[in-house]
Design a protein around this motif. Structure first.
Motif, PDB file in Angstrom:
ATOM      1  N   CYS A 139     -32.029  17.121  26.951  1.00 43.63           N
ATOM      2  CA  CYS A 139     -30.830  16.874  27.748  1.00 43.63           C
ATOM      3  C   CYS A 139     -31.187  16.217  29.075  1.00 43.63           C
ATOM      4  O   CYS A 139     -32.263  16.450  29.618  1.00 43.63           O
ATOM      5  CB  CYS A 139     -30.110  18.192  28.029  1.00 43.63           C
ATOM      6  SG  CYS A 139     -29.386  18.945  26.559  1.00 43.63           S
ATOM      7  N   TYR A 167     -26.499  17.262  29.565  1.00 38.31           N
ATOM      8  CA  TYR A 167     -25.979  16.146  28.762  1.00 38.31           C
ATOM      9  C   TYR A 167     -26.935  15.870  27.605  1.00 38.31           C
ATOM     10  O   TYR A 167     -28.068  15.423  27.822  1.00 38.31           O
ATOM     11  CB  TYR A 167     -25.824  14.877  29.611  1.00 38.31           C
ATOM     12  CG  TYR A 167     -24.891  15.055  30.779  1.00 38.31           C
ATOM     13  CD1 TYR A 167     -23.516  15.091  30.582  1.00 38.31           C
ATOM     14  CD2 TYR A 167     -25.379  15.204  32.067  1.00 38.31           C
ATOM     15  CE1 TYR A 167     -22.650  15.265  31.650  1.00 38.31           C
ATOM     16  CE2 TYR A 167     -24.530  15.369  33.138  1.00 38.31           C
ATOM     17  CZ  TYR A 167     -23.164  15.404  32.932  1.00 38.31           C
ATOM     18  OH  TYR A 167     -22.317  15.580  33.990  1.00 38.31           O
ATOM     19  N   LEU A 168     -26.488  16.150  26.387  1.00 38.29           N
ATOM     20  CA  LEU A 168     -27.344  15.940  25.231  1.00 38.29           C
ATOM     21  C   LEU A 168     -27.705  14.462  25.124  1.00 38.29           C
ATOM     22  O   LEU A 168     -26.837  13.603  25.110  1.00 38.29           O
ATOM     23  CB  LEU A 168     -26.633  16.395  23.953  1.00 38.29           C
ATOM     24  CG  LEU A 168     -27.432  16.229  22.657  1.00 38.29           C
ATOM     25  CD1 LEU A 168     -28.668  17.125  22.662  1.00 38.29           C
ATOM     26  CD2 LEU A 168     -26.550  16.542  21.455  1.00 38.29           C
ATOM     27  N   CYS A 215     -32.559  22.014  27.586  1.00 43.94           N
ATOM     28  CA  CYS A 215     -31.110  22.093  27.789  1.00 43.94           C
ATOM     29  C   CYS A 215     -30.684  23.469  28.296  1.00 43.94           C
ATOM     30  O   CYS A 215     -31.311  24.480  27.980  1.00 43.94           O
ATOM     31  CB  CYS A 215     -30.383  21.802  26.478  1.00 43.94           C
ATOM     32  SG  CYS A 215     -30.743  20.167  25.796  1.00 43.94           S
ATOM     33  N   ILE A 260     -24.013  22.633  26.736  1.00 40.76           N
ATOM     34  CA  ILE A 260     -24.302  21.207  26.885  1.00 40.76           C
ATOM     35  C   ILE A 260     -23.036  20.405  26.627  1.00 40.76           C
ATOM     36  O   ILE A 260     -22.095  20.886  25.991  1.00 40.76           O
ATOM     37  CB  ILE A 260     -25.419  20.743  25.922  1.00 40.76           C
ATOM     38  CG1 ILE A 260     -25.053  21.039  24.460  1.00 40.76           C
ATOM     39  CG2 ILE A 260     -26.748  21.370  26.310  1.00 40.76           C
ATOM     40  CD1 ILE A 260     -26.033  20.497  23.440  1.00 40.76           C
TER      41      ILE A 260
END
Length: 147
Positions: free
Chosen positions: A96, A101-102, A136, A140
């Motif tokens: 991420c 944010y993936l 992450c 997410i």
């Protein structure tokens, strides 16, 4: 690295940066491609077919079903475990940006990639990797491509 025009044309829908420059491709080739037996054209064609296969799998389906949403990493892992089993999911990790944010789903596959096999078999042939959540946070956001 010097890919053929036909290779660039075939991979560009999945890797559009090849239309404009090859720095990303050269980086990927040096990091991943040189440790296997394929030439650069075959390596990138195989990588593209793998991306297509993942896109059509439960991994891609989960991502597409959740575009524009916040999701928990544990729900993503639970969904994949129900489809693939925990042994295969132990070979998947997320990456991420800013932890939320993936931007990547990383698959640890074996060196001998047989595209006729299902994703679950390709995963089981690979080494275990980082934990599923990668870098992450617990929640997410899955952005729409290009946004």
């Amino acid at each position: 690295m010097d890919l053929s025009r036909s290779t660039i044309k075939e991979i560009a829908p999945w890797m559009p940066n090849f239309y404009y420059q090859t720095k990303f491709g050269e980086y990927e080739w040096k990091k991943h491609g040189t440790c296997q037996t394929r030439n650069a054209d075959d390596y990138f064609l195989t990588a593209t077919k793998l991306v297509e296969k993942v896109d059509a799998s439960p991994i891609g389906q989960f991502i597409k079903d959740n575009i524009g949403r916040n999701v928990s990493v544990s729900s993503f892992k639970k969904q994949l475990t129900s489809k693939f089993g925990s042994d295969a999911v132990d070979r998947i990790s997320l990456a991420c940006t800013q932890g939320k944010y993936l931007n990547e789903v990383r698959l640890n596959l074996g060196k001998d990639i047989d595209l006729s096999k299902p994703i679950v078999d390709l995963l089981k042939a690979g080494p275990k990797g980082r934990p599923f959540y990668g870098n992450c946070h617990k929640k997410i956001y899955i952005e729409d491509s290009g946004k």
